[in-house]
Write an enzyme that holds these catalytic residues in place. Structure first.
Site, PDB file in Angstrom:
ATOM      1  N   TYR A 150      -9.568   4.861   2.311  1.00  0.00           N
ATOM      2  CA  TYR A 150     -10.004   2.876   2.640  1.00  0.00           C
ATOM      3  C   TYR A 150     -11.544   3.058   3.406  1.00  0.00           C
ATOM      4  O   TYR A 150     -12.376   1.892   2.904  1.00  0.00           O
ATOM      5  CB  TYR A 150      -9.651   3.289   4.513  1.00  0.00           C
ATOM      6  CG  TYR A 150      -7.661   2.233   4.485  1.00  0.00           C
ATOM      7  CD1 TYR A 150      -8.159   0.681   4.359  1.00  0.00           C
ATOM      8  CD2 TYR A 150      -6.988   2.932   4.166  1.00  0.00           C
ATOM      9  CE1 TYR A 150      -6.855   0.278   4.170  1.00  0.00           C
ATOM     10  CE2 TYR A 150      -5.022   2.544   4.061  1.00  0.00           C
ATOM     11  CZ  TYR A 150      -5.957   1.300   3.843  1.00  0.00           C
ATOM     12  OH  TYR A 150      -4.686   0.409   4.451  1.00  0.00           O
ATOM     13  N   PRO A 190      15.101  -8.496  -6.973  1.00  0.00           N
ATOM     14  CA  PRO A 190      15.417  -8.962  -5.894  1.00  0.00           C
ATOM     15  C   PRO A 190      17.041 -10.284  -5.313  1.00  0.00           C
ATOM     16  O   PRO A 190      17.979  -9.378  -4.255  1.00  0.00           O
ATOM     17  CB  PRO A 190      14.691  -9.191  -5.005  1.00  0.00           C
ATOM     18  CG  PRO A 190      13.681 -10.277  -5.802  1.00  0.00           C
ATOM     19  CD  PRO A 190      14.534  -9.623  -7.170  1.00  0.00           C
ATOM     20  N   GLU A 197       1.138   1.862   7.961  1.00  0.00           N
ATOM     21  CA  GLU A 197       1.443   2.946   6.644  1.00  0.00           C
ATOM     22  C   GLU A 197       1.672   4.752   6.885  1.00  0.00           C
ATOM     23  O   GLU A 197       2.953   4.937   6.153  1.00  0.00           O
ATOM     24  CB  GLU A 197       0.651   3.429   5.604  1.00  0.00           C
ATOM     25  CG  GLU A 197      -0.277   1.857   5.110  1.00  0.00           C
ATOM     26  CD  GLU A 197      -1.142   1.324   4.286  1.00  0.00           C
ATOM     27  OE1 GLU A 197      -2.352   2.626   4.703  1.00  0.00           O
ATOM     28  OE2 GLU A 197      -1.485   0.246   4.009  1.00  0.00           O
ATOM     29  N   TYR A 210       8.516  -2.505  -9.041  1.00  0.00           N
ATOM     30  CA  TYR A 210       9.971  -3.919  -9.627  1.00  0.00           C
ATOM     31  C   TYR A 210      10.541  -3.608  -8.612  1.00  0.00           C
ATOM     32  O   TYR A 210      11.310  -2.353  -8.238  1.00  0.00           O
ATOM     33  CB  TYR A 210      10.535  -2.722 -11.330  1.00  0.00           C
ATOM     34  CG  TYR A 210       9.435  -3.189 -12.041  1.00  0.00           C
ATOM     35  CD1 TYR A 210       8.899  -4.542 -12.484  1.00  0.00           C
ATOM     36  CD2 TYR A 210       8.915  -2.182 -12.893  1.00  0.00           C
ATOM     37  CE1 TYR A 210       8.372  -4.308 -13.880  1.00  0.00           C
ATOM     38  CE2 TYR A 210       8.099  -1.572 -13.687  1.00  0.00           C
ATOM     39  CZ  TYR A 210       7.601  -3.371 -14.314  1.00  0.00           C
ATOM     40  OH  TYR A 210       6.929  -3.495 -14.868  1.00  0.00           O
ATOM     41  N   HIS A 231       1.041  -1.171   0.091  1.00  0.00           N
ATOM     42  CA  HIS A 231      -0.288   0.326   0.664  1.00  0.00           C
ATOM     43  C   HIS A 231       0.938   1.131  -0.343  1.00  0.00           C
ATOM     44  O   HIS A 231       0.644   2.238  -0.723  1.00  0.00           O
ATOM     45  CB  HIS A 231      -0.672  -0.064   1.450  1.00  0.00           C
ATOM     46  CG  HIS A 231      -2.179  -1.457   1.371  1.00  0.00           C
ATOM     47  ND1 HIS A 231      -3.611  -1.092   1.633  1.00  0.00           N
ATOM     48  CD2 HIS A 231      -2.296  -1.910  -0.212  1.00  0.00           C
ATOM     49  CE1 HIS A 231      -4.135  -1.931   1.560  1.00  0.00           C
ATOM     50  NE2 HIS A 231      -3.588  -2.248   1.341  1.00  0.00           N
ATOM     51  N   TYR A 276      11.858  -3.011  -2.727  1.00  0.00           N
ATOM     52  CA  TYR A 276      11.406  -2.774  -4.788  1.00  0.00           C
ATOM     53  C   TYR A 276      10.376  -1.082  -4.788  1.00  0.00           C
ATOM     54  O   TYR A 276      10.489  -0.349  -3.887  1.00  0.00           O
ATOM     55  CB  TYR A 276       9.928  -3.452  -5.089  1.00  0.00           C
ATOM     56  CG  TYR A 276       8.798  -3.146  -3.752  1.00  0.00           C
ATOM     57  CD1 TYR A 276       7.765  -2.895  -4.072  1.00  0.00           C
ATOM     58  CD2 TYR A 276       8.868  -4.166  -3.300  1.00  0.00           C
ATOM     59  CE1 TYR A 276       6.564  -2.874  -3.090  1.00  0.00           C
ATOM     60  CE2 TYR A 276       7.853  -4.680  -2.576  1.00  0.00           C
ATOM     61  CZ  TYR A 276       6.646  -3.452  -2.457  1.00  0.00           C
ATOM     62  OH  TYR A 276       6.066  -3.683  -1.600  1.00  0.00           O
TER      63      TYR A 276
END
Length: 407
Positions: free
Chosen positions: A95, A282, A137, A206, A85, A189
């Site tokens: 939300y 990764p 978050e 990515y 997120h 990423y």
């Protein structure tokens, strides 16, 4: 806090969710995209088309219902989702959109079973979960600002393009404002946001394939080609491969992700990295850091590919093999071509099996890092569990919606 009656009601809906969870989540996504098209940019259409997104959400809802009295059991799953997120810039005001559409779908799909008590309980449960995600978050956003110097999306310039294999291209990206990049955690990423000429922005995650602390970010993107006539080629990967050029500007969000190189749990035994296809991205970043941090520890790198044409980073891996005496590499090709066999570029053929683990690792306690297609991850996970490898010694990442390896 949920009341005792609400907790009881949520737990009573578990059998219904297990039987009809996918139908519910399909309805939910269709409804939300119709009623709130502004959220479409946050989702990869390919995951919707394959049903992966719907299955992942259905599994998550069932897991939450089962553990509603002790959601801390789901801490790992919550962290994975919160990182995703944050990578996309999800904010608190998103939300209520999800919540209103989810409750509406519960009413419409479950019909008479969706009593006022059920809707009340699920509204309370959703708000509890939303508060948990919002708090985590916001903390991630604060950490990103402190560690990397920005939140949201920032302009980067494509400084270099190079082919990592026939189907993977690497982009080297530097901040347009010249700001130096802080080291990412190996395995993390970034989110690439591009806006083609039609004006519709696309966001994709990515993995960073460069060593941590480089002066650039490097992403290595596989061209996702349609496997059936009914499905299109990957929109974003096609744009990267066919249109994005040196000098072009893209936007990046700061590094995210919980699949990162950890401090070794054991004093002895090798670190084992297993990469399948583009899952090397990764893993390669982790490999660079592990070699620098543990020069006296044996490190085993197993790379799986279909053939030599789509095997990525062969030159970079050869350089690392020559530089570090503690590194052992093994290339296994599932369908080697004539050139592969003639030039003997690979060490073995087929899929990973116990014989390969016996040869490279034996009985030694080891820690494993895995990344690749879901069928490969599931296969290797079962092999490792058959060897009685502890869960804490197996680290892995899915590309796309998380799935269940033990199935």
């Amino acid at each position: 806090m949920l009341t005792a009656d609400q907790l009881s009601t949520i737990k009573a809906t578990v059998p219904v969710l297990e039987e009809g969870g996918e139908a519910l989540t399909r309805h939910f996504y269709q409804r939300m995209f119709r009623e709130n098209p502004e959220v479409l940019a946050f989702f990869n259409p390919a995951h919707q088309h394959t049903g992966g997104q719907q299955r992942a959400l259905a599994a998550a809802i069932c897991a939450y219902a089962k553990h509603i009295e002790n959601p801390s059991v789901l801490a790992g799953a919550v962290e994975l989702i919160a990182q995703k997120h944050a990578s996309l810039g999800i904010q608190a005001h998103h939300y209520p959109i999800v919540g209103s559409n989810l409750l509406a779908s519960i009413k419409e799909v479950l019909g008479g079973s969706a009593t006022p008590a059920v809707i009340d309980a699920w509204a309370a449960a959703y708000n509890q979960l939303a508060d948990l995600f919002i708090a985590r978050e916001q903390k991630i956003y604060t950490e990103q600002k402190a560690e990397h110097g920005w939140n949201g999306f920032k302009r980067f310039i494509v400084k270099q393009r190079e082919q990592a294999s026939d189907n993977i291209v690497s982009l080297y990206l530097a901040a347009e404002d010249g700001q130096a990049l802080q080291p990412h955690l190996p395995g993390q990423y970034i989110t690439l946001r591009i806006t083609p000429k039609d004006g519709t922005p696309m966001m994709r995650n990515y993995s960073l394939s460069n060593p941590a602390g480089s002066e650039y970010y490097r992403i290595s993107v596989k061209h996702e080609v349609a496997t059936t006539p009914a499905t299109p080629d990957g929109v974003c990967s096609s744009f990267v491969h066919h249109q994005l050029q040196v000098g072009d500007v893209v936007e990046l969000a700061p590094p995210c992700g919980e699949f990162t190189l950890q401090a070794p749990l054991h004093a002895e035994g090798p670190l084992v990295f297993i990469a399948g296809g583009v899952g090397i991205t990764p893993i390669l970043s982790m490999l660079h850091s592990a070699l620098a941090q543990h020069p006296d520890r044996e490190i085993i790198f197993i790379q799986c590919a279909i053939n030599g044409n789509v095997r990525a980073f062969s030159d970079e891996l050869a350089t690392l093999q020559n530089k570090y005496t503690n590194l052992k590499t093994h290339l296994r090709l599932s369908e080697p071509n004539a050139t592969d066999r003639e030039q003997q570029v690979h060490n073995s053929e087929g899929f990973i099996d116990q014989e390969l683990f016996d040869k490279l690792i034996g009985e030694r306690q080891s820690e494993f890092y895995l990344c690749g297609p879901t069928p490969m991850l599931s296969h290797v996970w079962h092999l490792l569990k058959a060897r009685h490898v502890a869960d804490c010694d197996i680290h892995y990442e899915f590309f796309g919606p998380a799935a269940e390896l033990a199935a």
